[in-house]
Design a protein around this motif. Structure first.
Motif, PDB file in Angstrom:
ATOM      1  N   PRO A 420     132.429 -14.516  87.241  1.00 18.44           N
ATOM      2  CA  PRO A 420     133.117 -13.229  87.066  1.00 18.44           C
ATOM      3  C   PRO A 420     132.192 -12.128  86.557  1.00 18.44           C
ATOM      4  O   PRO A 420     132.250 -10.990  87.045  1.00 18.44           O
ATOM      5  CB  PRO A 420     134.214 -13.556  86.048  1.00 18.44           C
ATOM      6  CG  PRO A 420     134.471 -15.005  86.223  1.00 18.44           C
ATOM      7  CD  PRO A 420     133.144 -15.601  86.530  1.00 18.44           C
ATOM      8  N   ALA A 421     131.331 -12.452  85.584  1.00 14.25           N
ATOM      9  CA  ALA A 421     130.441 -11.435  85.032  1.00 14.25           C
ATOM     10  C   ALA A 421     129.393 -11.007  86.050  1.00 14.25           C
ATOM     11  O   ALA A 421     129.136  -9.807  86.229  1.00 14.25           O
ATOM     12  CB  ALA A 421     129.769 -11.961  83.763  1.00 14.25           C
ATOM     13  N   ALA A 422     128.785 -11.975  86.732  1.00 16.18           N
ATOM     14  CA  ALA A 422     127.759 -11.644  87.718  1.00 16.18           C
ATOM     15  C   ALA A 422     128.341 -10.818  88.860  1.00 16.18           C
ATOM     16  O   ALA A 422     127.746  -9.814  89.293  1.00 16.18           O
ATOM     17  CB  ALA A 422     127.123 -12.916  88.258  1.00 16.18           C
ATOM     18  N   ALA A 423     129.513 -11.222  89.351  1.00 19.16           N
ATOM     19  CA  ALA A 423     130.140 -10.493  90.456  1.00 19.16           C
ATOM     20  C   ALA A 423     130.535  -9.079  90.032  1.00 19.16           C
ATOM     21  O   ALA A 423     130.318  -8.111  90.775  1.00 19.16           O
ATOM     22  CB  ALA A 423     131.365 -11.259  90.953  1.00 19.16           C
ATOM     23  N   ALA A 424     131.115  -8.954  88.838  1.00 21.50           N
ATOM     24  CA  ALA A 424     131.530  -7.626  88.360  1.00 21.50           C
ATOM     25  C   ALA A 424     130.324  -6.720  88.162  1.00 21.50           C
ATOM     26  O   ALA A 424     130.386  -5.515  88.466  1.00 21.50           O
ATOM     27  CB  ALA A 424     132.312  -7.776  87.058  1.00 21.50           C
TER      28      ALA A 424
END
Length: 480
Positions: A420-424
Protein backbone atom coordinates in the motif's frame (compact mmCIF):
# COMPACT_ATOMS: atom_id res chain seq x y z
CA UNK A 1 21.12 -2.18 21.29
CA UNK A 2 24.21 -0.98 23.10
CA UNK A 3 24.80 2.63 21.96
CA UNK A 4 28.56 2.40 22.48
CA UNK A 5 30.39 -0.62 21.04
CA UNK A 6 32.33 -2.72 23.56
CA UNK A 7 35.15 -3.46 21.16
CA UNK A 8 38.35 -1.66 21.89
CA UNK A 9 39.33 1.01 19.38
CA UNK A 10 41.26 4.23 19.26
CA UNK A 11 40.42 7.03 21.70
CA UNK A 12 39.11 9.24 18.91
CA UNK A 13 36.81 6.52 17.56
CA UNK A 14 35.45 5.83 21.05
CA UNK A 15 34.72 9.51 21.62
CA UNK A 16 32.95 9.79 18.26
CA UNK A 17 30.89 6.68 18.92
CA UNK A 18 29.87 8.17 22.27
CA UNK A 19 27.99 10.91 20.38
CA UNK A 20 24.89 8.76 20.54
CA UNK A 21 21.71 10.20 19.01
CA UNK A 22 19.11 7.42 19.56
CA UNK A 23 19.50 6.56 15.91
CA UNK A 24 17.27 3.46 16.03
CA UNK A 25 15.30 3.53 19.28
CA UNK A 26 13.03 5.96 21.18
CA UNK A 27 14.54 8.92 23.01
CA UNK A 28 14.50 8.34 26.77
CA UNK A 29 12.98 10.82 29.21
CA UNK A 30 16.34 11.93 30.62
CA UNK A 31 17.43 13.22 27.20
CA UNK A 32 14.27 15.18 26.41
CA UNK A 33 14.54 18.97 26.26
CA UNK A 34 12.50 22.01 27.25
CA UNK A 35 11.35 25.13 25.43
CA UNK A 36 14.64 27.02 25.23
CA UNK A 37 16.49 24.54 23.06
CA UNK A 38 13.66 24.42 20.51
CA UNK A 39 13.30 28.20 20.36
CA UNK A 40 17.03 28.27 19.60
CA UNK A 41 16.92 25.37 17.13
CA UNK A 42 14.10 26.82 15.03
CA UNK A 43 15.60 30.30 15.20
CA UNK A 44 19.04 29.11 14.17
CA UNK A 45 17.85 26.91 11.31
CA UNK A 46 15.34 29.38 9.84
CA UNK A 47 17.21 32.63 10.41
CA UNK A 48 19.90 31.38 8.14
CA UNK A 49 21.50 31.10 4.74
CA UNK A 50 18.36 30.32 2.74
CA UNK A 51 16.91 33.67 3.81
CA UNK A 52 19.59 35.48 1.80
CA UNK A 53 18.53 33.49 -1.28
CA UNK A 54 14.73 33.22 -1.02
CA UNK A 55 14.06 36.88 -0.15
CA UNK A 56 15.72 38.06 -3.39
CA UNK A 57 13.80 35.43 -5.39
CA UNK A 58 10.50 37.19 -4.57
CA UNK A 59 11.99 40.38 -5.99
CA UNK A 60 13.20 38.65 -9.16
CA UNK A 61 9.94 36.74 -9.67
CA UNK A 62 8.04 40.02 -9.84
CA UNK A 63 6.02 39.89 -6.62
CA UNK A 64 4.13 42.97 -5.45
CA UNK A 65 4.66 44.55 -2.03
CA UNK A 66 1.19 43.48 -0.87
CA UNK A 67 1.75 39.98 -2.19
CA UNK A 68 4.98 39.58 -0.21
CA UNK A 69 3.99 41.25 3.07
CA UNK A 70 0.50 39.73 3.33
CA UNK A 71 1.36 36.42 1.67
CA UNK A 72 4.23 35.74 4.08
CA UNK A 73 1.99 36.58 7.05
CA UNK A 74 -0.58 33.97 6.02
CA UNK A 75 1.77 31.29 4.72
CA UNK A 76 4.01 31.30 7.78
CA UNK A 77 0.99 31.06 10.09
CA UNK A 78 -0.08 27.90 8.24
CA UNK A 79 3.47 26.53 8.53
CA UNK A 80 3.50 27.01 12.32
CA UNK A 81 0.18 25.17 12.61
CA UNK A 82 1.57 22.34 10.48
CA UNK A 83 4.53 21.83 12.81
CA UNK A 84 2.47 22.12 15.99
CA UNK A 85 -0.60 20.09 15.00
CA UNK A 86 0.65 17.63 12.36
CA UNK A 87 4.27 16.74 13.14
CA UNK A 88 5.06 17.29 16.82
CA UNK A 89 2.18 15.30 18.41
CA UNK A 90 3.44 12.18 16.61
CA UNK A 91 7.06 12.99 17.46
CA UNK A 92 6.47 13.17 21.23
CA UNK A 93 4.31 10.06 21.24
CA UNK A 94 6.60 7.77 19.22
CA UNK A 95 10.01 9.44 19.86
CA UNK A 96 11.58 7.76 16.82
CA UNK A 97 13.37 9.21 13.82
CA UNK A 98 11.33 9.54 10.63
CA UNK A 99 13.48 6.81 9.07
CA UNK A 100 12.50 4.22 11.64
CA UNK A 101 8.86 5.31 11.59
CA UNK A 102 8.85 4.58 7.86
CA UNK A 103 10.64 1.28 8.51
CA UNK A 104 7.82 0.27 10.87
CA UNK A 105 5.00 0.91 8.43
CA UNK A 106 6.71 0.45 5.08
CA UNK A 107 9.27 -2.28 5.60
CA UNK A 108 13.05 -2.15 5.11
CA UNK A 109 13.03 -1.68 1.34
CA UNK A 110 10.72 1.35 1.44
CA UNK A 111 12.82 2.76 4.26
CA UNK A 112 15.97 2.36 2.16
CA UNK A 113 14.31 3.99 -0.86
CA UNK A 114 13.08 6.96 1.19
CA UNK A 115 16.35 7.37 3.04
CA UNK A 116 18.36 7.27 -0.18
CA UNK A 117 16.19 9.91 -1.90
CA UNK A 118 16.10 12.09 1.20
CA UNK A 119 19.82 11.77 1.83
CA UNK A 120 20.66 12.81 -1.73
CA UNK A 121 18.34 15.83 -1.69
CA UNK A 122 19.71 16.87 1.69
CA UNK A 123 23.24 16.73 0.28
CA UNK A 124 22.13 19.16 -2.43
CA UNK A 125 20.45 21.46 0.11
CA UNK A 126 23.44 21.37 2.45
CA UNK A 127 25.69 22.06 -0.52
CA UNK A 128 23.61 25.09 -1.45
CA UNK A 129 23.94 26.46 2.08
CA UNK A 130 27.68 25.85 2.04
CA UNK A 131 27.69 27.83 -1.21
CA UNK A 132 25.87 30.66 0.61
CA UNK A 133 28.67 30.88 3.18
CA UNK A 134 31.27 30.73 0.43
CA UNK A 135 29.77 33.73 -1.42
CA UNK A 136 30.75 35.81 1.57
CA UNK A 137 34.14 34.26 2.28
CA UNK A 138 35.01 34.59 -1.42
CA UNK A 139 34.60 38.40 -1.44
CA UNK A 140 38.28 39.23 -0.74
CA UNK A 141 39.42 36.49 -3.13
CA UNK A 142 37.35 38.06 -5.90
CA UNK A 143 39.25 41.30 -5.29
CA UNK A 144 42.69 39.68 -5.09
CA UNK A 145 42.55 36.90 -7.69
CA UNK A 146 39.39 37.34 -9.74
CA UNK A 147 38.77 39.07 -13.00
CA UNK A 148 35.56 41.11 -13.42
CA UNK A 149 34.58 40.13 -9.88
CA UNK A 150 34.68 36.41 -10.67
CA UNK A 151 36.38 34.01 -8.26
CA UNK A 152 38.54 31.30 -9.90
CA UNK A 153 37.09 27.80 -9.62
CA UNK A 154 40.18 26.60 -7.74
CA UNK A 155 39.46 29.14 -4.99
CA UNK A 156 35.83 27.96 -4.77
CA UNK A 157 36.98 24.36 -4.32
CA UNK A 158 39.50 25.33 -1.61
CA UNK A 159 36.84 27.30 0.28
CA UNK A 160 34.32 24.47 -0.06
CA UNK A 161 36.75 21.99 1.50
CA UNK A 162 37.70 24.27 4.41
CA UNK A 163 34.23 25.59 5.27
CA UNK A 164 32.54 22.25 4.55
CA UNK A 165 34.85 20.50 7.01
CA UNK A 166 33.78 22.88 9.78
CA UNK A 167 30.09 22.30 8.97
CA UNK A 168 30.60 18.53 8.99
CA UNK A 169 32.21 18.67 12.44
CA UNK A 170 29.21 20.63 13.78
CA UNK A 171 26.86 17.99 12.35
CA UNK A 172 28.89 15.16 13.89
CA UNK A 173 28.47 16.78 17.33
CA UNK A 174 24.77 15.99 17.02
CA UNK A 175 21.53 17.70 18.01
CA UNK A 176 22.73 19.29 21.23
CA UNK A 177 25.92 20.66 19.68
CA UNK A 178 23.95 22.30 16.87
CA UNK A 179 21.46 23.79 19.32
CA UNK A 180 24.26 25.42 21.32
CA UNK A 181 25.63 26.98 18.13
CA UNK A 182 22.12 28.23 17.23
CA UNK A 183 21.64 29.77 20.67
CA UNK A 184 24.78 31.82 20.25
CA UNK A 185 24.28 32.96 16.66
CA UNK A 186 20.53 33.43 16.09
CA UNK A 187 19.94 36.67 18.08
CA UNK A 188 22.93 38.34 16.45
CA UNK A 189 21.95 37.26 12.94
CA UNK A 190 18.40 38.62 13.06
CA UNK A 191 19.79 41.94 14.29
CA UNK A 192 22.14 42.05 11.30
CA UNK A 193 19.29 41.29 8.89
CA UNK A 194 17.14 44.07 10.34
CA UNK A 195 19.87 46.70 10.59
CA UNK A 196 21.15 45.91 7.07
CA UNK A 197 17.70 46.48 5.60
CA UNK A 198 17.15 49.71 7.54
CA UNK A 199 20.47 51.27 6.49
CA UNK A 200 19.89 50.19 2.88
CA UNK A 201 16.45 51.77 2.53
CA UNK A 202 17.87 55.31 2.02
CA UNK A 203 19.81 53.99 -1.00
CA UNK A 204 16.42 53.19 -2.51
CA UNK A 205 15.02 56.64 -1.70
CA UNK A 206 13.17 55.74 1.52
CA UNK A 207 14.06 58.39 4.10
CA UNK A 208 11.05 58.08 6.45
CA UNK A 209 8.32 55.56 7.33
CA UNK A 210 5.93 57.56 5.16
CA UNK A 211 8.07 56.79 2.11
CA UNK A 212 8.17 53.03 2.64
CA UNK A 213 5.00 51.89 0.91
CA UNK A 214 5.69 53.93 -2.20
CA UNK A 215 9.32 52.75 -2.40
CA UNK A 216 8.30 49.15 -1.68
CA UNK A 217 6.02 49.14 -4.73
CA UNK A 218 8.17 51.30 -7.00
CA UNK A 219 11.68 49.95 -6.35
CA UNK A 220 11.60 46.72 -4.31
CA UNK A 221 8.62 44.47 -5.08
CA UNK A 222 7.67 46.15 -8.31
CA UNK A 223 5.64 43.37 -9.90
CA UNK A 224 8.18 43.18 -12.75
CA UNK A 225 10.18 39.98 -13.26
CA UNK A 226 13.96 39.97 -13.65
CA UNK A 227 16.32 37.98 -15.87
CA UNK A 228 17.87 34.80 -14.46
CA UNK A 229 21.66 35.44 -14.61
CA UNK A 230 22.45 31.71 -14.94
CA UNK A 231 20.19 31.12 -17.99
CA UNK A 232 19.55 34.57 -19.46
CA UNK A 233 15.80 33.84 -19.37
CA UNK A 234 13.05 35.77 -17.61
CA UNK A 235 11.98 34.56 -14.16
CA UNK A 236 8.40 33.28 -13.95
CA UNK A 237 5.77 35.56 -12.41
CA UNK A 238 4.79 35.02 -8.74
CA UNK A 239 1.49 36.22 -7.23
CA UNK A 240 0.34 36.38 -3.60
CA UNK A 241 -0.78 32.75 -3.93
CA UNK A 242 2.74 31.69 -4.84
CA UNK A 243 4.07 33.54 -1.78
CA UNK A 244 1.50 31.92 0.54
CA UNK A 245 2.10 28.48 -0.92
CA UNK A 246 5.87 28.73 -0.89
CA UNK A 247 6.16 30.13 2.66
CA UNK A 248 3.78 27.43 3.94
CA UNK A 249 5.17 24.49 2.02
CA UNK A 250 8.87 25.24 1.47
CA UNK A 251 9.42 23.26 4.67
CA UNK A 252 6.74 20.68 3.86
CA UNK A 253 9.29 17.81 4.07
CA UNK A 254 9.89 18.86 7.70
CA UNK A 255 6.26 19.17 8.90
CA UNK A 256 3.89 17.39 6.45
CA UNK A 257 6.70 15.07 5.41
CA UNK A 258 7.51 14.39 9.09
CA UNK A 259 11.28 14.82 8.73
CA UNK A 260 11.30 16.91 11.91
CA UNK A 261 10.18 13.88 13.90
CA UNK A 262 13.94 13.40 14.08
CA UNK A 263 14.33 16.75 15.89
CA UNK A 264 11.02 17.06 17.76
CA UNK A 265 11.31 13.57 19.31
CA UNK A 266 13.48 15.32 21.91
CA UNK A 267 10.63 17.67 22.94
CA UNK A 268 8.91 17.13 26.28
CA UNK A 269 5.52 18.39 25.03
CA UNK A 270 3.76 18.58 21.67
CA UNK A 271 3.09 22.29 22.26
CA UNK A 272 6.79 22.90 21.62
CA UNK A 273 5.93 22.66 17.93
CA UNK A 274 4.80 26.29 18.27
CA UNK A 275 8.48 27.18 18.74
CA UNK A 276 8.54 27.11 14.94
CA UNK A 277 6.87 30.56 15.05
CA UNK A 278 10.26 32.09 15.90
CA UNK A 279 11.84 30.66 12.78
CA UNK A 280 8.87 31.49 10.59
CA UNK A 281 8.28 35.11 11.60
CA UNK A 282 11.82 36.21 12.36
CA UNK A 283 13.37 34.13 9.58
CA UNK A 284 10.79 33.48 6.89
CA UNK A 285 9.10 36.85 7.32
CA UNK A 286 11.43 39.52 8.64
CA UNK A 287 14.63 38.09 7.13
CA UNK A 288 13.02 37.39 3.73
CA UNK A 289 11.70 40.94 3.61
CA UNK A 290 15.08 42.34 4.69
CA UNK A 291 17.03 40.35 2.11
CA UNK A 292 14.54 41.40 -0.57
CA UNK A 293 15.32 45.04 0.26
CA UNK A 294 19.06 44.31 0.06
CA UNK A 295 18.56 42.61 -3.32
CA UNK A 296 16.66 45.59 -4.74
CA UNK A 297 19.42 47.95 -3.62
CA UNK A 298 22.07 45.69 -5.17
CA UNK A 299 20.21 45.61 -8.49
CA UNK A 300 19.93 49.41 -8.49
CA UNK A 301 23.68 49.76 -7.89
CA UNK A 302 24.68 47.06 -10.37
CA UNK A 303 26.03 44.69 -7.70
CA UNK A 304 25.74 40.89 -7.86
CA UNK A 305 22.69 39.59 -5.98
CA UNK A 306 24.50 36.65 -4.36
CA UNK A 307 24.13 36.50 -0.54
CA UNK A 308 27.68 37.67 0.24
CA UNK A 309 27.68 40.85 -1.89
CA UNK A 310 24.20 42.02 -0.82
CA UNK A 311 24.98 41.46 2.88
CA UNK A 312 28.26 43.34 2.51
CA UNK A 313 26.36 46.19 0.85
CA UNK A 314 24.02 46.46 3.83
CA UNK A 315 26.31 45.89 6.80
CA UNK A 316 29.87 45.68 5.55
CA UNK A 317 32.12 43.08 7.19
CA UNK A 318 29.47 42.29 9.82
CA UNK A 319 26.96 41.46 7.08
CA UNK A 320 29.48 39.26 5.29
CA UNK A 321 30.22 37.41 8.53
CA UNK A 322 26.48 36.99 9.13
CA UNK A 323 26.18 35.17 5.78
CA UNK A 324 28.93 32.75 6.81
CA UNK A 325 27.17 31.79 10.06
CA UNK A 326 23.77 31.81 8.35
CA UNK A 327 24.95 29.17 5.88
CA UNK A 328 26.39 27.07 8.68
CA UNK A 329 23.15 27.23 10.67
CA UNK A 330 21.21 25.47 7.90
CA UNK A 331 23.96 23.26 6.49
CA UNK A 332 24.79 21.60 9.84
CA UNK A 333 21.28 20.36 10.76
CA UNK A 334 20.69 19.44 7.10
CA UNK A 335 23.86 17.36 7.13
CA UNK A 336 22.82 15.85 10.48
CA UNK A 337 19.52 14.72 8.94
CA UNK A 338 21.33 13.40 5.87
CA UNK A 339 23.65 11.34 8.06
CA UNK A 340 20.73 9.79 9.92
CA UNK A 341 18.92 9.14 6.61
CA UNK A 342 21.79 7.34 4.94
CA UNK A 343 22.60 5.37 8.09
CA UNK A 344 19.46 3.38 7.32
CA UNK A 345 21.13 2.38 4.04
CA UNK A 346 24.46 1.66 5.77
CA UNK A 347 23.36 0.09 9.09
CA UNK A 348 26.83 -1.16 10.03
CA UNK A 349 28.29 2.34 9.88
CA UNK A 350 28.27 4.70 12.83
CA UNK A 351 26.36 7.98 12.45
CA UNK A 352 29.51 10.11 12.69
CA UNK A 353 31.17 8.18 9.86
CA UNK A 354 28.08 8.42 7.62
CA UNK A 355 27.87 12.15 8.36
CA UNK A 356 31.49 12.70 7.36
CA UNK A 357 30.98 10.82 4.07
CA UNK A 358 27.83 12.86 3.36
CA UNK A 359 29.86 15.97 4.18
CA UNK A 360 32.20 15.12 1.33
CA UNK A 361 29.20 14.92 -1.03
CA UNK A 362 28.00 18.29 0.28
CA UNK A 363 31.37 19.84 -0.60
CA UNK A 364 31.08 18.55 -4.16
CA UNK A 365 27.53 19.98 -4.49
CA UNK A 366 28.73 23.37 -3.21
CA UNK A 367 31.04 23.66 -6.21
CA UNK A 368 28.05 23.77 -8.61
CA UNK A 369 27.58 27.48 -9.48
CA UNK A 370 23.87 27.37 -10.46
CA UNK A 371 22.69 25.66 -7.27
CA UNK A 372 21.57 28.93 -5.61
CA UNK A 373 19.61 30.46 -8.49
CA UNK A 374 17.42 27.34 -8.63
CA UNK A 375 16.97 26.90 -4.87
CA UNK A 376 13.19 27.43 -5.00
CA UNK A 377 12.84 24.62 -7.56
CA UNK A 378 15.15 22.37 -5.52
CA UNK A 379 13.10 22.97 -2.35
CA UNK A 380 9.71 22.31 -3.98
CA UNK A 381 11.00 19.23 -5.85
CA UNK A 382 12.33 17.91 -2.54
CA UNK A 383 8.86 18.39 -1.07
CA UNK A 384 7.12 16.59 -3.94
CA UNK A 385 9.43 13.58 -3.57
CA UNK A 386 9.11 13.20 0.18
CA UNK A 387 5.78 14.46 1.57
CA UNK A 388 3.84 11.28 0.65
CA UNK A 389 5.89 9.31 3.20
CA UNK A 390 4.90 11.79 5.91
CA UNK A 391 1.31 11.27 4.88
CA UNK A 392 1.70 7.54 5.51
CA UNK A 393 3.05 8.19 9.03
CA UNK A 394 0.15 10.59 9.71
CA UNK A 395 -2.40 8.03 8.49
CA UNK A 396 -0.77 5.14 10.36
CA UNK A 397 -0.80 7.12 13.61
CA UNK A 398 -4.27 8.70 13.46
CA UNK A 399 -6.48 6.73 11.06
CA UNK A 400 -5.43 3.09 11.30
CA UNK A 401 -6.48 2.57 14.95
CA UNK A 402 -9.82 4.34 14.34
CA UNK A 403 -10.53 2.10 11.33
CA UNK A 404 -9.63 -1.03 13.26
CA UNK A 405 -6.49 -1.59 11.21
CA UNK A 406 -3.07 -2.67 12.44
CA UNK A 407 -0.41 0.02 12.68
CA UNK A 408 3.07 -0.86 11.50
CA UNK A 409 1.57 -3.65 9.41
CA UNK A 410 4.76 -4.32 7.45
CA UNK A 411 6.71 -4.94 10.67
CA UNK A 412 4.02 -7.19 12.11
CA UNK A 413 3.92 -9.27 8.93
CA UNK A 414 7.72 -9.06 8.54
CA UNK A 415 7.27 -7.78 4.98
CA UNK A 416 10.23 -6.41 3.05
CA UNK A 417 8.04 -3.66 1.61
CA UNK A 418 4.53 -2.36 2.24
CA UNK A 419 2.58 -2.68 -1.01
CA UNK A 420 0.00 0.00 0.00
CA UNK A 421 2.75 2.49 0.87
CA UNK A 422 4.86 1.79 -2.21
CA UNK A 423 1.85 1.95 -4.54
CA UNK A 424 0.51 5.15 -2.96
CA UNK A 425 3.96 6.81 -3.17
CA UNK A 426 4.40 5.91 -6.84
CA UNK A 427 0.87 6.98 -7.83
CA UNK A 428 1.00 10.27 -5.88
CA UNK A 429 4.39 11.20 -7.37
CA UNK A 430 3.28 10.16 -10.86
CA UNK A 431 0.22 12.40 -10.55
CA UNK A 432 2.37 15.36 -9.49
CA UNK A 433 4.84 14.70 -12.30
CA UNK A 434 2.01 14.59 -14.84
CA UNK A 435 0.58 17.86 -13.50
CA UNK A 436 4.02 19.45 -13.63
CA UNK A 437 4.54 18.32 -17.24
CA UNK A 438 1.29 20.08 -18.18
CA UNK A 439 2.49 23.36 -16.66
CA UNK A 440 1.54 22.94 -13.00
CA UNK A 441 3.68 24.88 -10.55
CA UNK A 442 5.36 22.60 -7.95
CA UNK A 443 4.34 25.07 -5.21
CA UNK A 444 0.68 24.22 -5.80
CA UNK A 445 1.19 20.46 -6.13
CA UNK A 446 2.64 19.68 -2.69
CA UNK A 447 -0.56 19.82 -0.63
CA UNK A 448 -2.76 17.89 -3.13
CA UNK A 449 -0.06 15.23 -3.36
CA UNK A 450 0.07 14.87 0.45
CA UNK A 451 -3.72 14.53 0.70
CA UNK A 452 -3.79 12.04 -2.18
CA UNK A 453 -1.06 9.96 -0.55
CA UNK A 454 -2.99 9.76 2.74
CA UNK A 455 -6.22 8.71 1.01
CA UNK A 456 -4.53 6.15 -1.24
CA UNK A 457 -2.52 4.62 1.59
CA UNK A 458 -5.61 4.20 3.78
CA UNK A 459 -7.65 2.69 0.94
CA UNK A 460 -4.92 0.27 -0.12
CA UNK A 461 -4.32 -0.71 3.53
CA UNK A 462 -8.03 -1.43 4.00
CA UNK A 463 -7.95 -3.79 1.03
CA UNK A 464 -4.72 -5.47 2.15
CA UNK A 465 -5.69 -5.98 5.79
CA UNK A 466 -9.17 -7.21 4.92
CA UNK A 467 -7.56 -9.89 2.76
CA UNK A 468 -4.77 -10.74 5.19
CA UNK A 469 -5.74 -9.57 8.70
CA UNK A 470 -3.53 -9.81 11.77
CA UNK A 471 -4.29 -9.56 15.46
CA UNK A 472 -4.08 -6.02 16.86
CA UNK A 473 -0.68 -5.95 18.49
CA UNK A 474 1.80 -3.38 19.65
CA UNK A 475 4.43 -3.20 16.94
CA UNK A 476 8.08 -3.34 18.03
CA UNK A 477 10.72 -0.96 16.86
CA UNK A 478 12.53 -2.67 13.98
CA UNK A 479 16.17 -3.52 14.49
CA UNK A 480 18.95 -3.30 11.98
Amino acid sequence: MDPIPPAASSGLINRLDALYEYDREPVTKKDQHGWKIFWATFAGEHIAGTEFVIGPLFVMHGCTALGVLLGLLIGNFLAVLSWALVCTPIAVKERLTVYWQIRKLGGPWLSIAYSSVYGITLCLLAGSMLRVSMTSIALPFAHWFGSNGEVPQGIWIMLAVIVGSVIAVLAVLGFEGMAVFSKMSAPWMISVFLISALVTLPLLGCHSPADFWHIANARIWTGVTSVDPSTGQQFSKYTIWHVIGFSWLCNAPQHFGMADLTIMRYARKWQMGFCSSVGMYLGHYLAWVASGILCAAAIMRGIATDPGPIAYLGAGLTGALCVVFAGWNVASPTLYRAGLALQVVTPNWRRWLVTMVVGCAMIVCACIPSILSHLDLLITTNALLLVPLGGFIFADFWFMPKLGLTTGYATVKQSLVSVPAAAAWIIAMAGSLAAYSFGGNPIFLVLPEWIASVVLYVLFSLVQQRRSPVAAVSTPVPTS
